[in-house]
Scaffold this motif. Structure first.
Motif, PDB file in Angstrom:
ATOM      1  N   ASN A  22       2.851   1.592 -10.325  1.00 32.46           N
ATOM      2  CA  ASN A  22       2.282   1.288 -11.641  1.00 32.46           C
ATOM      3  C   ASN A  22       0.778   1.044 -11.585  1.00 32.46           C
ATOM      4  OD1 ASN A  22       4.748   1.516 -12.984  1.00 32.46           O
ATOM      5  ND2 ASN A  22       5.288  -0.610 -12.565  1.00 32.46           N
ATOM      6  N   GLY A  23       0.173   1.315 -10.429  1.00 36.00           N
ATOM      7  CA  GLY A  23      -1.272   1.280 -10.331  1.00 36.00           C
ATOM      8  C   GLY A  23      -1.884  -0.060  -9.975  1.00 36.00           C
ATOM      9  N   HIS A  24      -1.087  -1.004  -9.478  1.00 41.37           N
ATOM     10  CA  HIS A  24      -1.616  -2.324  -9.138  1.00 41.37           C
ATOM     11  C   HIS A  24      -1.991  -2.399  -7.657  1.00 41.37           C
ATOM     12  CE1 HIS A  24      -0.420  -3.628 -13.088  1.00 41.37           C
ATOM     13  NE2 HIS A  24       0.832  -3.286 -12.854  1.00 41.37           N
ATOM     14  N   GLU A  25      -2.872  -3.336  -7.323  1.00 41.58           N
ATOM     15  CA  GLU A  25      -3.211  -3.626  -5.931  1.00 41.58           C
ATOM     16  C   GLU A  25      -2.220  -4.652  -5.399  1.00 41.58           C
ATOM     17  OE1 GLU A  25      -7.229  -4.867  -5.289  1.00 41.58           O
ATOM     18  OE2 GLU A  25      -7.957  -3.668  -6.971  1.00 41.58           O
ATOM     19  N   VAL A  26      -1.697  -4.410  -4.204  1.00 41.52           N
ATOM     20  CA  VAL A  26      -0.667  -5.290  -3.657  1.00 41.52           C
ATOM     21  C   VAL A  26      -1.001  -5.689  -2.228  1.00 41.52           C
ATOM     22  CG1 VAL A  26       1.770  -5.509  -3.041  1.00 41.52           C
ATOM     23  CG2 VAL A  26       1.130  -4.281  -5.119  1.00 41.52           C
ATOM     24  N   LEU A  27      -0.865  -6.987  -1.954  1.00 41.97           N
ATOM     25  CA  LEU A  27      -0.975  -7.518  -0.593  1.00 41.97           C
ATOM     26  C   LEU A  27       0.348  -8.155  -0.214  1.00 41.97           C
ATOM     27  CD1 LEU A  27      -2.461  -8.513   1.978  1.00 41.97           C
ATOM     28  CD2 LEU A  27      -3.158 -10.529   0.662  1.00 41.97           C
ATOM     29  N   LEU A  28       0.915  -7.736   0.906  1.00 45.48           N
ATOM     30  CA  LEU A  28       2.157  -8.309   1.433  1.00 45.48           C
ATOM     31  C   LEU A  28       1.830  -9.247   2.587  1.00 45.48           C
ATOM     32  CD1 LEU A  28       4.309  -5.084   1.352  1.00 45.48           C
ATOM     33  CD2 LEU A  28       5.082  -7.248   0.383  1.00 45.48           C
ATOM     34  N   ILE A  29       2.379 -10.461   2.539  1.00 46.05           N
ATOM     35  CA  ILE A  29       2.162 -11.450   3.603  1.00 46.05           C
ATOM     36  C   ILE A  29       3.502 -11.829   4.223  1.00 46.05           C
ATOM     37  CG2 ILE A  29       1.266 -13.736   4.184  1.00 46.05           C
ATOM     38  CD1 ILE A  29      -0.426 -13.669   1.709  1.00 46.05           C
ATOM     39  N   ASP A  30       3.554 -11.876   5.545  1.00 47.38           N
ATOM     40  CA  ASP A  30       4.747 -12.364   6.239  1.00 47.38           C
ATOM     41  C   ASP A  30       4.324 -12.857   7.614  1.00 47.38           C
ATOM     42  OD1 ASP A  30       8.035 -11.581   5.577  1.00 47.38           O
ATOM     43  OD2 ASP A  30       7.489 -12.541   7.476  1.00 47.38           O
ATOM     44  N   LYS A  31       4.994 -13.912   8.083  1.00 47.71           N
ATOM     45  CA  LYS A  31       4.642 -14.475   9.392  1.00 47.71           C
ATOM     46  C   LYS A  31       5.452 -13.861  10.526  1.00 47.71           C
ATOM     47  CE  LYS A  31       7.786 -18.464   9.200  1.00 47.71           C
ATOM     48  NZ  LYS A  31       7.876 -19.944   9.266  1.00 47.71           N
ATOM     49  N   ALA A  32       6.461 -13.059  10.190  1.00 52.47           N
ATOM     50  CA  ALA A  32       7.303 -12.435  11.214  1.00 52.47           C
ATOM     51  C   ALA A  32       6.752 -11.054  11.558  1.00 52.47           C
ATOM     52  CB  ALA A  32       8.744 -12.320  10.724  1.00 52.47           C
ATOM     53  N   PRO A  33       6.354 -10.834  12.804  1.00 57.62           N
ATOM     54  CA  PRO A  33       5.797  -9.520  13.173  1.00 57.62           C
ATOM     55  C   PRO A  33       6.731  -8.361  12.846  1.00 57.62           C
ATOM     56  CG  PRO A  33       5.385 -11.116  14.905  1.00 57.62           C
ATOM     57  CD  PRO A  33       6.302 -11.788  13.914  1.00 57.62           C
ATOM     58  N   LYS A  34       8.034  -8.559  12.988  1.00 62.09           N
ATOM     59  CA  LYS A  34       8.973  -7.464  12.730  1.00 62.09           C
ATOM     60  C   LYS A  34       9.058  -7.102  11.251  1.00 62.09           C
ATOM     61  CE  LYS A  34      13.114 -10.412  12.420  1.00 62.09           C
ATOM     62  NZ  LYS A  34      14.455 -10.679  12.992  1.00 62.09           N
ATOM     63  N   ALA A  35       8.568  -8.009  10.382  1.00 60.95           N
ATOM     64  CA  ALA A  35       8.578  -7.725   8.947  1.00 60.95           C
ATOM     65  C   ALA A  35       7.391  -6.868   8.517  1.00 60.95           C
ATOM     66  CB  ALA A  35       8.586  -9.020   8.139  1.00 60.95           C
ATOM     67  N   ILE A  36       6.371  -6.802   9.388  1.00 65.16           N
ATOM     68  CA  ILE A  36       5.178  -6.018   9.058  1.00 65.16           C
ATOM     69  C   ILE A  36       5.500  -4.550   9.303  1.00 65.16           C
ATOM     70  CG2 ILE A  36       2.732  -5.687   9.495  1.00 65.16           C
ATOM     71  CD1 ILE A  36       3.473  -8.372   8.229  1.00 65.16           C
ATOM     72  N   SER A  37       5.861  -3.871   8.232  1.00 62.04           N
ATOM     73  CA  SER A  37       6.274  -2.464   8.309  1.00 62.04           C
ATOM     74  C   SER A  37       5.330  -1.642   7.445  1.00 62.04           C
ATOM     75  CB  SER A  37       7.722  -2.325   7.830  1.00 62.04           C
ATOM     76  OG  SER A  37       8.146  -0.986   7.822  1.00 62.04           O
ATOM     77  N   VAL A  38       4.132  -1.423   7.980  1.00 58.97           N
ATOM     78  CA  VAL A  38       3.088  -0.749   7.208  1.00 58.97           C
ATOM     79  C   VAL A  38       3.531   0.642   6.769  1.00 58.97           C
ATOM     80  CG1 VAL A  38       0.713   0.089   7.274  1.00 58.97           C
ATOM     81  CG2 VAL A  38       1.311  -2.049   8.421  1.00 58.97           C
ATOM     82  N   GLU A  39       4.268   1.321   7.632  1.00 57.74           N
ATOM     83  CA  GLU A  39       4.702   2.675   7.276  1.00 57.74           C
ATOM     84  C   GLU A  39       5.690   2.664   6.110  1.00 57.74           C
ATOM     85  OE1 GLU A  39       7.511   1.006  10.318  1.00 57.74           O
ATOM     86  OE2 GLU A  39       5.339   1.118  10.044  1.00 57.74           O
ATOM     87  N   GLY A  40       6.352   1.506   5.871  1.00 52.43           N
ATOM     88  CA  GLY A  40       7.297   1.419   4.761  1.00 52.43           C
ATOM     89  C   GLY A  40       6.616   1.406   3.413  1.00 52.43           C
ATOM     90  N   VAL A  41       5.474   0.728   3.329  1.00 57.01           N
ATOM     91  CA  VAL A  41       4.680   0.696   2.092  1.00 57.01           C
ATOM     92  C   VAL A  41       3.214   0.901   2.496  1.00 57.01           C
ATOM     93  CG1 VAL A  41       4.273  -0.548  -0.072  1.00 57.01           C
ATOM     94  CG2 VAL A  41       6.303  -1.092   1.278  1.00 57.01           C
ATOM     95  N   PRO A  42       2.832   2.124   2.817  1.00 59.30           N
ATOM     96  CA  PRO A  42       1.508   2.367   3.378  1.00 59.30           C
ATOM     97  C   PRO A  42       0.356   2.109   2.416  1.00 59.30           C
ATOM     98  CG  PRO A  42       2.644   4.438   2.927  1.00 59.30           C
ATOM     99  CD  PRO A  42       3.651   3.344   2.752  1.00 59.30           C
ATOM    100  N   GLN A  43       0.622   2.159   1.120  1.00 57.16           N
ATOM    101  CA  GLN A  43      -0.463   1.960   0.152  1.00 57.16           C
ATOM    102  C   GLN A  43      -0.835   0.481  -0.011  1.00 57.16           C
ATOM    103  OE1 GLN A  43       2.539   3.296  -0.484  1.00 57.16           O
ATOM    104  NE2 GLN A  43       2.399   5.123  -1.799  1.00 57.16           N
ATOM    105  N   ALA A  44       0.027  -0.409   0.461  1.00 55.64           N
ATOM    106  CA  ALA A  44      -0.225  -1.845   0.310  1.00 55.64           C
ATOM    107  C   ALA A  44      -1.141  -2.370   1.409  1.00 55.64           C
ATOM    108  CB  ALA A  44       1.095  -2.611   0.340  1.00 55.64           C
ATOM    109  N   GLU A  45      -1.766  -3.514   1.139  1.00 56.54           N
ATOM    110  CA  GLU A  45      -2.454  -4.257   2.183  1.00 56.54           C
ATOM    111  C   GLU A  45      -1.421  -5.155   2.862  1.00 56.54           C
ATOM    112  OE1 GLU A  45      -6.009  -6.278   0.791  1.00 56.54           O
ATOM    113  OE2 GLU A  45      -5.998  -4.992  -0.983  1.00 56.54           O
TER     114      GLU A  45
END
Length: 220
Positions: A22-45
Motif C-alpha cells: 500500500n506504499g508505506h515505509e516499514v521497519l521490522l524490529i526483532d531481537k531474535a537473529p533467526k527472525a531477521i528474514s530480510v529475503e522474506g520482506v526485502p522492501q522493508a527495513e
C-alpha cells in the motif's frame, strides 16, 4: 506513512507485506537473529534489537514513526513497546496484538494502546458473525475513546427493515459506518433504505450496545 513493527514473526511479516504493497515505509524490529528474514520482506527495513529498550527505539528513529504495531507473541512485550512508543516518543497511533484474551483488559490508553487486536477474540467474533442473524457481534475494541466496532445482520422480521437511515433514532454515542449488502459496500446516507439481510457495522459506546441490539432485532 512510516510504520514500525515490533515482532518479525509470521504475523509481523504479513502485516509488513500488506503495508508495503500500500506504499508505506516499514521497519521490522526483532531481537531474535533467526527472525531477521530480510529475503522474506526485502522492501522493508530491518533492525536486530530489543524493542523494549530505549536505545533500540532511538536507533529505530521511533520519533519519526506515524504508527507503531506491537505484534510479538508476548503480551508483556507488546504492552511495554506500546507504552514506550506513546509516552517516550509521542507516536500518534499505537496498535497492539493481544495473544491471550485474558489480558485484553490491560491493552488500553493507560498502556499507550490506541487499538487492541485480539486474534482469538476476532476469530471467534467472525464465526459468530457468520452464523448470527439479529444478534449483535463485537468485532473490535478501540481503546482510545472507549468504543467498539460491532456488527448486526438485519433479520427479515426486524421493524427497521424498510426504514430510511435518516429516520432512525439511533442510540446516543452510536454511528452507522457501513452497510454491506451482497457484494456491495454502502456508505450510508440519510435516504438509504435498510433491507433485511443487510450487514450493519457500527462504532458504538459499550453501554449503548444493548440498546442498539434491541432497536435492530425482532425481540422488542
Amino acid at each position: 506513512m512510516r510504520v514500525t513493527i515490533a515482532g518479525a514473526g509470521a504475523v509481523g511479516r504479513s502485516i509488513a507485506g500488506e503495508l508495503l504493497e500500500n506504499g508505506h515505509e516499514v521497519l521490522l524490529i526483532d531481537k531474535a537473529p533467526k527472525a531477521i528474514s530480510v529475503e522474506g520482506v526485502p522492501q522493508a527495513e530491518w533492525l536486530l534489537a530489543d524493542a523494549c529498550e530505549i536505545a533500540s527505539l532511538d536507533e529505530a528513529g521511533m520519533q519519526r514513526c506515524n504508527v507503531v504495531i506491537a505484534a510479538t507473541g508476548d503480551d508483556k512485550v507488546n504492552l511495554v513497546v506500546s507504552l514506550l512508543a506513546k509516552t517516550e516518543y509521542g507516536v500518534p497511533r499505537v496498535v497492539a496484538r493481544v495473544n491471550d484474551p485474558r489480558n485484553e483488559w490491560l491493552f488500553n490508553e493507560a498502556w499507550g494502546v490506541d487499538v487492541a487486536v485480539s486474534t482469538p477474540r476476532l476469530m471467534s467474533a467472525l464465526v459468530e458473525e457468520a452464523v448470527s442473524v439479529g444478534d449483535l457481534v463485537r468485532l473490535m475494541r478501540f481503546s482510545q475513546g472507549e468504543a467498539n466496532l460491532v456488527e448486526l445482520t438485519l433479520p427479515p422480521e426486524a421493524p427497521l427493515s424498510g426504514a430510511r437511515c435518516g429516520d432512525v433514532a439511533w442510540p446516543r454515542d452510536t454511528a452507522l459506518v457501513t452497510i454491506i449488502r451482497g457484494n456491495k459496500v454502502i456508505a450510508p446516507q440519510p435516504d438509504d433504505v435498510l433491507q433485511s439481510g443487510d450487514e450493519l457495522l457500527f462504532v458504538a459506546a459499550p453501554e449503548r450496545e444493548e440498546e442498539l441490539e434491541t432497536l435492530l432485532s425482532v425481540r422488542q
